[in-house]
Write a protein that holds these residues in place. Structure first.
Motif, PDB file in Angstrom:
ATOM      1  N   CYS A 299     -10.455 -33.694   5.393  1.00  0.00           N
ATOM      2  CA  CYS A 299      -9.526 -32.565   5.370  1.00  0.00           C
ATOM      3  C   CYS A 299     -10.261 -31.260   5.060  1.00  0.00           C
TER       4      CYS A 299
ATOM      5  N   CYS B 229      -4.150 -33.845   8.089  1.00  0.00           N
ATOM      6  CA  CYS B 229      -4.755 -32.757   7.299  1.00  0.00           C
ATOM      7  C   CYS B 229      -4.107 -31.420   7.642  1.00  0.00           C
TER       8      CYS B 229
ATOM      9  N   SER C 288      -9.774 -28.056   7.332  1.00  0.00           N
ATOM     10  CA  SER C 288      -9.361 -26.794   6.715  1.00  0.00           C
ATOM     11  C   SER C 288     -10.395 -25.702   6.961  1.00  0.00           C
TER      12      SER C 288
END
Length: 121
Positions: free
Chosen positions: A26, A74, A30
């Protein structure tokens, strides 16, 4: 302000390195999409070059079905932290960056076949 932009860019570059045989994280997802937040929240009218680069890099970082499911979850999780995301901006982001296919929305079922098309042409 310039220092923050430079640090953010460097962080994204570091996070975008996907080591062979390692599942996507994740943090990598991100990092790839962080430059898109201003576009996705309506603060910018168009995605930046850095944002589109992150979208394209993310596409390359999720070659397997499991990677795509992980990335989907995510993105959904990250999206929940930004209540002011604009649905139209999220829907248009892949196409605006030259990566046309199905975008992830808060209602996307990451386990369905439709997600396999995410970021893939």
């Amino acid at each position: 302000m310039k220092a923050i932009a430079v640090l953010t860019t460097l962080l994204c570059v570091v996070l975008l390195v996907a080591w062979p045989c390692e599942a996507i994280t994740c943090e990598q997802v991100s990092g790839a999409l962080l430059p898109c937040v201003s576009y996705l929240t309506g603060q910018r009218g168009s995605p930046t070059t850095e944002c589109c680069g992150g979208v394209r890099n993310l596409r390359n970082m999720i070659p397997t079905q499991q990677d795509r499911r992980t990335a989907c979850n995510c993105v959904k999780s990250a999206a929940s932290r930004y209540p002011n995301l604009k649905p139209d901006a999220a829907s248009n982001l892949p196409a605006r960056c030259g990566v046309p296919k199905i975008p992830i929305t808060p209602n996307t079922n990451c386990n369905t076949y439709s997600f396999l098309l995410f970021f893939f042409s």
